[in-house]
Design a protein around this motif. Structure first.
Motif, PDB file in Angstrom:
ATOM      1  N   ALA A  34       0.843  -1.192   0.000  1.00 13.52           N
ATOM      2  CA  ALA A  34       0.000   0.000   0.000  1.00 13.52           C
ATOM      3  C   ALA A  34       0.878   1.243   0.000  1.00 13.52           C
ATOM      4  O   ALA A  34       1.769   1.383   0.830  1.00 13.52           O
ATOM      5  N   GLY A  35       0.632   2.124  -0.932  1.00  5.28           N
ATOM      6  CA  GLY A  35       1.390   3.361  -1.018  1.00  5.28           C
ATOM      7  C   GLY A  35       0.522   4.563  -0.715  1.00  5.28           C
ATOM      8  O   GLY A  35      -0.573   4.454  -0.143  1.00  5.28           O
ATOM      9  N   ALA A  36       0.973   5.715  -1.110  1.00  4.96           N
ATOM     10  CA  ALA A  36       0.265   6.961  -0.837  1.00  4.96           C
ATOM     11  C   ALA A  36      -1.071   7.014  -1.574  1.00  4.96           C
ATOM     12  O   ALA A  36      -2.028   7.609  -1.076  1.00  4.96           O
ATOM     13  N   ASP A  37      -1.155   6.398  -2.739  1.00  6.23           N
ATOM     14  CA  ASP A  37      -2.409   6.410  -3.492  1.00  6.23           C
ATOM     15  C   ASP A  37      -3.531   5.725  -2.716  1.00  6.23           C
ATOM     16  O   ASP A  37      -4.661   6.208  -2.671  1.00  6.23           O
ATOM     17  N   GLY A  38      -3.218   4.599  -2.102  1.00  4.04           N
ATOM     18  CA  GLY A  38      -4.221   3.884  -1.315  1.00  4.04           C
ATOM     19  C   GLY A  38      -4.668   4.680  -0.103  1.00  4.04           C
ATOM     20  O   GLY A  38      -5.855   4.719   0.241  1.00  4.04           O
ATOM     21  N   LYS A  39      -3.721   5.313   0.559  1.00  2.00           N
ATOM     22  CA  LYS A  39      -4.054   6.143   1.727  1.00  2.00           C
ATOM     23  C   LYS A  39      -4.908   7.336   1.312  1.00  2.00           C
ATOM     24  O   LYS A  39      -5.840   7.715   2.012  1.00  2.00           O
ATOM     25  N   ALA A  40      -4.603   7.937   0.175  1.00  2.00           N
ATOM     26  CA  ALA A  40      -5.381   9.076  -0.311  1.00  2.00           C
ATOM     27  C   ALA A  40      -6.809   8.655  -0.642  1.00  2.00           C
ATOM     28  O   ALA A  40      -7.768   9.362  -0.325  1.00  2.00           O
ATOM     29  N   THR A  41      -6.962   7.494  -1.240  1.00  2.00           N
ATOM     30  CA  THR A  41      -8.293   6.987  -1.573  1.00  2.00           C
ATOM     31  C   THR A  41      -9.124   6.773  -0.300  1.00  2.00           C
ATOM     32  O   THR A  41     -10.304   7.113  -0.255  1.00  2.00           O
ATOM     33  N   GLU A  42      -8.480   6.209   0.715  1.00  2.00           N
ATOM     34  CA  GLU A  42      -9.175   6.004   1.993  1.00  2.00           C
ATOM     35  C   GLU A  42      -9.587   7.333   2.621  1.00  2.00           C
ATOM     36  O   GLU A  42     -10.699   7.471   3.134  1.00  2.00           O
ATOM     37  N   ALA A  43      -8.696   8.324   2.599  1.00  2.00           N
ATOM     38  CA  ALA A  43      -9.002   9.635   3.186  1.00  2.00           C
ATOM     39  C   ALA A  43     -10.146  10.321   2.439  1.00  2.00           C
ATOM     40  O   ALA A  43     -11.031  10.921   3.053  1.00  2.00           O
ATOM     41  N   ILE A  44     -10.152  10.223   1.124  1.00  2.00           N
ATOM     42  CA  ILE A  44     -11.224  10.825   0.332  1.00  2.00           C
ATOM     43  C   ILE A  44     -12.546  10.136   0.629  1.00  2.00           C
ATOM     44  O   ILE A  44     -13.583  10.791   0.759  1.00  2.00           O
ATOM     45  N   ALA A  45     -12.525   8.815   0.775  1.00  2.00           N
ATOM     46  CA  ALA A  45     -13.755   8.072   1.070  1.00  2.00           C
ATOM     47  C   ALA A  45     -14.331   8.471   2.426  1.00  2.00           C
ATOM     48  O   ALA A  45     -15.554   8.503   2.596  1.00  2.00           O
ATOM     49  N   GLU A  46     -13.466   8.784   3.380  1.00  2.00           N
ATOM     50  CA  GLU A  46     -13.946   9.224   4.689  1.00  2.00           C
ATOM     51  C   GLU A  46     -14.572  10.613   4.616  1.00  2.00           C
ATOM     52  O   GLU A  46     -15.614  10.868   5.211  1.00  2.00           O
ATOM     53  N   VAL A  47     -13.929  11.519   3.887  1.00  2.00           N
ATOM     54  CA  VAL A  47     -14.390  12.906   3.813  1.00  2.00           C
ATOM     55  C   VAL A  47     -15.612  13.044   2.906  1.00  2.00           C
ATOM     56  O   VAL A  47     -16.566  13.749   3.226  1.00  2.00           O
ATOM     57  N   GLN A  48     -15.580  12.383   1.750  1.00  2.00           N
ATOM     58  CA  GLN A  48     -16.644  12.512   0.744  1.00  2.00           C
ATOM     59  C   GLN A  48     -17.013  11.116   0.240  1.00  2.00           C
ATOM     60  O   GLN A  48     -16.487  10.649  -0.778  1.00  2.00           O
TER      61      GLN A  48
END
Length: 95
Positions: A34-48
């Motif tokens: 898991a890299g930064a792309d996966g973490k960003a996807t998770e953060a976006i899913a939480e916010v929006q």
């Protein structure tokens, strides 16, 4: 003759590098990384939660490790190119 041997060695090194880069792509399947792309996807899913991406990837790599390998290969090619150009200009300035 020495210059021709040096060119041949450079091509062999380039071929060996390409083989080292491609071999893991062909042999390692379903790797987990898991890299930064996966973490960003998770953060976006939480916010929006209703967010939908603008586009999808054209080619899906066989495993997560493949993306990391391709990124590292891109960085190595870029660093090699910059190093070559700097060395070329430095060598020209010494003549």
């Amino acid at each position: 003759m020495k210059a021709q041997k040096m060119v041949w060695n450079n091509w062999l090194l380039l071929l060996a590098t390409a083989i080292l880069a491609v071999t893991p792509l062909l042999l390692i399947r379903d790797s987990e990384f898991a890299g930064a792309d996966g973490k960003a996807t998770e953060a976006i899913a939480e916010v929006q939660p209703k967010y939908e991406p603008w586009f999808e990837s054209l080619i899906e790599p066989p495993g997560g490790e493949t993306e990391s390998l391709l990124f590292a290969l891109q960085a190595a090619i870029g660093a090699g190119t910059i190093g070559y150009v700097i060395g070329l200009y430095r060598g020209r300035s010494r003549v």
